[in-house]
Motif scaffolding. Structure first.
Motif, PDB file in Angstrom:
ATOM      1  N   GLN A 123       2.854   2.366  -8.014  1.00 55.55           N
ATOM      2  CA  GLN A 123       3.210   2.364  -6.581  1.00 55.55           C
ATOM      3  C   GLN A 123       4.605   2.946  -6.342  1.00 55.55           C
ATOM      4  O   GLN A 123       5.010   3.154  -5.209  1.00 55.55           O
ATOM      5  N   TYR A 124       5.338   3.134  -7.421  1.00 56.67           N
ATOM      6  CA  TYR A 124       6.732   3.579  -7.308  1.00 56.67           C
ATOM      7  C   TYR A 124       6.896   5.013  -7.790  1.00 56.67           C
ATOM      8  O   TYR A 124       6.014   5.561  -8.468  1.00 56.67           O
ATOM      9  N   ALA A 125       8.035   5.600  -7.433  1.00 58.46           N
ATOM     10  CA  ALA A 125       8.398   6.919  -7.958  1.00 58.46           C
ATOM     11  C   ALA A 125       9.868   6.899  -8.346  1.00 58.46           C
ATOM     12  O   ALA A 125      10.663   6.104  -7.817  1.00 58.46           O
ATOM     13  N   PRO A 152       0.818  -1.214   0.000  1.00 57.91           N
ATOM     14  CA  PRO A 152       0.000   0.000   0.000  1.00 57.91           C
ATOM     15  C   PRO A 152       0.855   1.269   0.000  1.00 57.91           C
ATOM     16  O   PRO A 152       1.999   1.260   0.471  1.00 57.91           O
ATOM     17  N   THR A 153       0.302   2.359  -0.533  1.00 57.70           N
ATOM     18  CA  THR A 153       1.025   3.634  -0.564  1.00 57.70           C
ATOM     19  C   THR A 153       0.322   4.690   0.296  1.00 57.70           C
ATOM     20  O   THR A 153       0.605   5.873   0.177  1.00 57.70           O
ATOM     21  N   ASP A 154      -0.563   4.243   1.171  1.00 60.81           N
ATOM     22  CA  ASP A 154      -1.321   5.201   1.996  1.00 60.81           C
ATOM     23  C   ASP A 154      -0.404   6.078   2.847  1.00 60.81           C
ATOM     24  O   ASP A 154      -0.666   7.266   3.055  1.00 60.81           O
ATOM     25  N   LEU A 160       9.224   6.656   0.685  1.00 54.66           N
ATOM     26  CA  LEU A 160       9.704   8.012   0.379  1.00 54.66           C
ATOM     27  C   LEU A 160       9.871   8.911   1.611  1.00 54.66           C
ATOM     28  O   LEU A 160      10.868   9.635   1.697  1.00 54.66           O
ATOM     29  N   PRO A 161       8.923   8.883   2.581  1.00 57.98           N
ATOM     30  CA  PRO A 161       9.136   9.744   3.763  1.00 57.98           C
ATOM     31  C   PRO A 161      10.442   9.409   4.496  1.00 57.98           C
ATOM     32  O   PRO A 161      11.185  10.323   4.874  1.00 57.98           O
ATOM     33  N   THR A 162      10.733   8.141   4.677  1.00 60.55           N
ATOM     34  CA  THR A 162      11.969   7.744   5.365  1.00 60.55           C
ATOM     35  C   THR A 162      13.185   8.161   4.545  1.00 60.55           C
ATOM     36  O   THR A 162      14.177   8.661   5.075  1.00 60.55           O
ATOM     37  N   PHE A 206       1.554  11.321   4.501  1.00 59.18           N
ATOM     38  CA  PHE A 206       2.702  12.169   4.795  1.00 59.18           C
ATOM     39  C   PHE A 206       2.735  13.366   3.846  1.00 59.18           C
ATOM     40  O   PHE A 206       3.049  14.489   4.230  1.00 59.18           O
ATOM     41  N   TYR A 207       2.388  13.101   2.601  1.00 62.28           N
ATOM     42  CA  TYR A 207       2.348  14.161   1.589  1.00 62.28           C
ATOM     43  C   TYR A 207       1.368  15.254   2.012  1.00 62.28           C
ATOM     44  O   TYR A 207       1.659  16.453   1.897  1.00 62.28           O
ATOM     45  N   ALA A 208       0.229  14.841   2.519  1.00 63.35           N
ATOM     46  CA  ALA A 208      -0.787  15.819   2.928  1.00 63.35           C
ATOM     47  C   ALA A 208      -0.357  16.580   4.179  1.00 63.35           C
ATOM     48  O   ALA A 208      -0.676  17.766   4.342  1.00 63.35           O
ATOM     49  N   ALA A 209       0.416  15.916   5.043  1.00 65.27           N
ATOM     50  CA  ALA A 209       0.685  16.491   6.365  1.00 65.27           C
ATOM     51  C   ALA A 209       1.973  17.323   6.427  1.00 65.27           C
ATOM     52  O   ALA A 209       2.056  18.277   7.200  1.00 65.27           O
ATOM     53  N   ASP A 210       2.978  16.978   5.642  1.00 68.50           N
ATOM     54  CA  ASP A 210       4.304  17.570   5.842  1.00 68.50           C
ATOM     55  C   ASP A 210       4.659  18.499   4.675  1.00 68.50           C
ATOM     56  O   ASP A 210       4.855  18.056   3.544  1.00 68.50           O
ATOM     57  N   HIS A 211       4.795  19.764   4.986  1.00 69.97           N
ATOM     58  CA  HIS A 211       5.016  20.759   3.939  1.00 69.97           C
ATOM     59  C   HIS A 211       6.350  20.555   3.221  1.00 69.97           C
ATOM     60  O   HIS A 211       6.438  20.606   1.988  1.00 69.97           O
ATOM     61  N   ALA A 212       7.419  20.336   3.995  1.00 69.88           N
ATOM     62  CA  ALA A 212       8.751  20.191   3.390  1.00 69.88           C
ATOM     63  C   ALA A 212       8.795  18.964   2.478  1.00 69.88           C
ATOM     64  O   ALA A 212       9.353  19.007   1.370  1.00 69.88           O
TER      65      ALA A 212
END
Lengths: 101, 556
Positions: free
Chosen positions: B331-333, B302-304, B387-389, B309-315
Motif C-alpha cells: 500500500q506504500y511507496a 484503500p489505494t484506489d 501521493l497525489p496530494t 489519479f495515476y490513470a487520469a493525470d499525465h504529469a
C-alpha cells in the motif's frame, strides 16, 4: 639562466569571512583584484608574501598568484584566480554582487 | 529513529563548547592558523575558494523533520538560504562566517546533529542505503548497525589518526544502492545456508586517483561479529597503511600492495584476537538501537484514489513512473524527491524547500527523511493514497521534477565554483547537460542513465562509477573534461574506462550528446539500457562518435 618572472599578486582569504583578498601597495587587504599590488620582481614578491603572511589576525592561506597588467589594474592569469575574483557561476553570490559597485 | 543518549548529548555539547573557545582563541590570536586548522577540520570546517564551508554529518542519511527544519534555519540565519546535499549523504553550507560557526554547531546540537569527523583521517560518516527500512528487496534495515558503527567510531581513541580518511558504507539489500564496493569497507547484508542474516565484508574499494573495486574478505560474517571484525580491519590498516605518501595511504593501496589473501589472513588473525574481548555489550547496545528503528505503524487504507489519479493525470503518472520505488508494504511507496530540477544545481535545496519536505514528511511520511548519495531526498514511507496530494505540494515548490534515474538526475560535486581542491567546474556542466536534454525532449527515450561529474581527481562526484563519467581537469591553464564510459556503482560494480583525449568546457556537452545519440542508434530496443548496450558493444562506437571515424569498424 634566469627565467622571466611572471608578475604576481599576494592573495589570501579573509580570516573571518573567508572571502578572497589581495594585498595592495599601501598595505591594505582589498576585495578587488584590480587594487592589488602587481609585483614584477621575485625578491620583492617574496618580501610582500612574508609581509602578508605575518598578518595572522586578518588573513589566512597567503600565497602568490600569477597576474598580468590590465586597463583597470592587475588581472588574474589562471581561471581559478579569475573565479576567485567573481564567486560561483551557479548563483549571484560572492564578489560578483557584493563588490559590484 | 535513534535519539541521543545522555552520553551522546554530553559529548556533543562538550565539543561545541570546546570548539567555541578554539574559535575565540583563533580570533584573538592565541592560536595560530597552523594550530587551529586541524581543530576546525575535526569539526567539519573547511576553507574554500570564496568562503568557509561547514560539512554537517547526516548519519546514514537519515533525518527527522525537526532536523531538516533546523538545517533550513541555519541556511537562512547564517548562510545564503540554501544547503548542498553531498554524495556522502552530508549537507554542506557554503558561506558561514568563522565567528558564526559556534552558533551553528550549537543549533545543530539542539537537534542532535554535529559536524564531527566529517573531515580528517578518521572514520567518516557511515553511509547506508537510502531506502533502508522500506525497500521491498531488503533483508534487514542496516541502520541499527550503521548507528552502532557511528557510536563506536566517534572519537575512538585508536582510530583518530589513521593513515588516511576511512569510509564505510552499508546496505541491507542484495541490490546495492550504497556503492559499497567503492568504499574502504563495504558491508552488504546476505543470508547464509541456514537463512541467518549476516554481512559480505568488502575491503579496499575506493575512487579518487587510483579507483579500485573492493575485494570480498568474508563471504558471510555473522551479524554478532560485525564490530570486532570491522575493528580488526581498521587495526590492520592502522598498522600497515602507508604514512609516507598521502596518495598511497588509503586502505585500497594497502590491500593492493599486501594482496587479498595476505590481508585477509591478517584481518582474520586480528579478528581472532579481538573477538573474545567483545563480551556482548555491543550486542546489548545493538538490541537497544534496533528497538529505536522499529518500523512505523503502517496505515491500512484503500489505494484506489492513487490508481484513479495515476490513470487520469499525465504529469502525476510521469512522476510516479520515475520517482517511486516499490515499498515492502504494497500500500506504500518510497518517494524520491528530485533535487535535480533542469538547469539547477544538483543537490541544492533552499530553506523553503527543506521546510516543505519536513512538513510533508511529518504529514505523509511517518516523519522520516533520507538523503541519498545521489543527492536527492527520500520520503521512505508514503501511503499511496497520499501521493497525489504530496505530488501537488512538491510541484508548488519546484520539487516535482520527474527525472529520477534519467540523464538529468546527475551527481555533481561542487567543483571549482566552491572547492579549493577542484581543477575545473562541475556544476555548470551538469546544468547545461540537463537543460540540453530537456530541450531535446529525449530524457524518457534514453531511459536509465547515470552521469556523474567530478571537478578533480579526488572523485567526490563518483565519476568512475557513472555510466558516463566526466572528470574536470586543468590542462595547461584551461578547463578540460575527460570522459569515462561503462562505470557502475551497484552490486555489479565496475570502473569506467577512459575514452581518450578530453574536451574543452564548451565542447563537453555536445560530446555527451554524441555519445547518447550513438547509443540510441545502436541499441537493440528501448529496454536495452545504455550500460547494457555498452557492455555488449564496447567502447568503439562511442569513441567513433566522439572522435570521428576511428574505431567505427569495430562497431559493426
Amino acid at each position: 639562466m634566469s627565467r622571466r618572472f611572471i608578475p604576481k599578486v599576494v592573495t589570501a582569504n579573509d580570516l573571518i569571512l573567508g572571502d578572497a583578498v589581495y594585498l595592495t601597495a599601501d598595505n591594505r587587504w582589498s576585495r578587488l583584484h584590480s587594487e592589488a599590488e602587481l609585483i614584477e620582481d621575485e625578491d620583492h614578491a617574496n618580501a610582500r608574501l612574508a609581509f602578508g603572511a605575518a598578518q595572522k589576525l586578518i588573513v589566512v592561506g597567503v600565497y602568490l598568484a600569477d597576474a598580468k597588467p590590465g586597463p583597470n589594474g592587475p588581472e588574474p592569469v589562471h581561471f581559478r584566480e579569475e573565479f576567485r575574483t567573481r564567486g560561483p557561476s551557479n548563483y549571484p553570490h560572492g564578489k560578483q554582487v557584493e563588490t559590484a559597485n | 529513529m535513534y535519539s541521543y543518549s545522555e552520553f551522546d548529548e554530553a559529548f556533543i555539547r562538550a565539543r561545541v563548547a570546546q570548539f567555541s573557545q578554539q574559535v575565540e582563541r583563533r580570533l584573538d590570536g592565541s592560536l595560530t592558523e597552523e594550530e587551529f586548522r586541524p581543530l576546525r577540520l575535526m569539526n567539519g570546517l573547511y576553507l574554500q575558494l570564496h568562503a568557509y564551508m561547514l560539512r554537517v554529518a547526516i548519519p546514514y542519511g537519515t533525518l527527522n523533520p525537526n532536523q531538516m527544519r533546523q538545517l533550513a534555519h541555519i541556511a537562512e540565519t547564517w548562510d545564503k538560504g540554501y544547503g548542498h546535499f553531498t554524495t556522502r549523504q552530508n549537507i554542506q553550507f557554503n558561506w558561514p562566517k568563522l565567528k558564526d560557526v559556534p552558533a551553528i554547531l550549537k543549533a545543530l546540537a539542539d537537534v542532535e546533529m554535529h559536524a564531527i569527523q566529517t573531515s580528517g583521517n578518521c572514520v567518516r560518516n557511515v553511509t547506508a542505503d537510502h531506502f533502508a527500512g522500506a525497500a521491498a528487496d531488503e533483508i534487514e534495515d542496516p541502520r541499527p548497525v550503521a548507528e552502532l558503527l557511528r557510536q563506536w567510531s566517534t572519537d575512538h581513541p585508536e582510530f583518530q589518526f589513521l593513515p588516511r580518511k576511512f569510509k564505510i558504507a552499508i546496505t541491507g539489500s542484495p541490490n546495492d544502492r550504497a556503492v559499497t564496493r567503492a568504499h574502504d569497507i563495504g558491508l552488504r547484508m546476505v543470508r547464509n545456508a541456514a537463512r541467518e542474516p549476516g554481512f559480505e565484508v568488502m575491503v579496499g574499494g575506493g575512487l579518487g586517483r587510483t579507483p579500485m573495486i573492493a575485494h570480498t574478505v568474508r563471504e558471510f560474517l555473522p551479524k554478532a561479529d560485525l564490530l570486532p571484525y570491522v575493528e580488526a580491519v581498521l587495526s590492520v590498516y592502522n598498522t600497515l597503511g602507508r604514512r609516507d605518501n598521502k596518495y598511497k595511504a588509503r586502505i585500497k593501496i594497502t590491500v593492493h600492495e599486501t594482496g587479498k589473501e595476505e590481508i585477509t589472513r591478517l584481518i582474520e588473525d586480528r579478528f581472532a584476537e579481538l573477538r573474545p574481548l567483545f563480551g556482548g555489550n555491543d550486542q546489548a547496545l545493538l538490541a537497544d538501537i534496533e528497538a529505536a528503528f522499529a518500523p512505523p505503524a503502517f496505515r491500512n487504507a484503500p489505494t484506489d484514489a492513487y490508481d484513479a489519479f495515476y490513470a487520469a493525470d499525465h504529469a502525476f503518472r510521469a512522476w510516479a513512473d520515475t520517482n517511486l520505488t516499490a515499498h515492502r508494504n504494497a500500500q506504500y511507496a518510497i518517494v524520491t524527491i528530485s533535487l535535480k530540477a533542469h538547469g539547477e544545481t544538483p543537490g541544492d535545496a533552499t530553506a523553503d524547500q527543506m521546510r516543505l519536505m519536513a512538513d510533508l514528511a511529518e504529514k505523509y511520511g511517518h516523519s522520516d527523511l533520507r538523503i541519498s548519495h545521489e543527492q536527492n531526498v527520500i520520503l521512505p514511507h508514503v501511503h499511496k493514497s497520499d501521493l497525489p496530494t504530496l505530488h501537488a505540494a512538491l510541484s508548488q515548490m519546484g520539487l516535482a521534477t520527474a527525472n529520477v534515474g534519467l540523464i538529468s538526475d546527475m551527481i555533481a560535486c561542487p567543483g571549482m565554483d566552491y572547492c579549493a581542491l577542484a581543477t575545473a567546474r562541475s556544476i555548470p556542466i551538469a546544468q547545461q547537460i540537463s537543460t540540453r536534454f530537456q530541450e531535446l525532449g529525449l530524457e524518457q527515450t534514453i531511459g536509465a542513465m547515470k552521469i556523474k561529474i567530478s571537478g578533480c581527481i579526488n572523485a567526490c562526484g563518483h565519476h568512475h562509477v557513472g555510466h558516463i563519467g566526466i572528470l574536470g581537469l586543468d590542462r595547461a591553464g584551461v578547463e578540460n573534461y575527460q570522459i569515462t564510459l561503462g562505470g557502475d556503482g551497484t552490486e555489479t560494480a565496475a570502473i569506467g574506462e577512459k575514452t581518450g583525449p578530453g574536451f574543452a568546457y564548451d565542447e563537453i556537452v555536445p560530446a555527451i550528446e554524441r555519445i547518447v545519440r550513438a547509443y540510441l542508434d545502436l541499441r537493440h530496443s528501448a529496454e536495452e539500457t545504455f550500460l547494457d548496450a555498452y557492455r555488449r558493444v564496447g567502447a568503439a562506437p562511442f569513441k567513433a562518435a566522439l572522435y570521428g571515424t576511428e574505431g567505427e569498424k569495430d562497431a559493426a
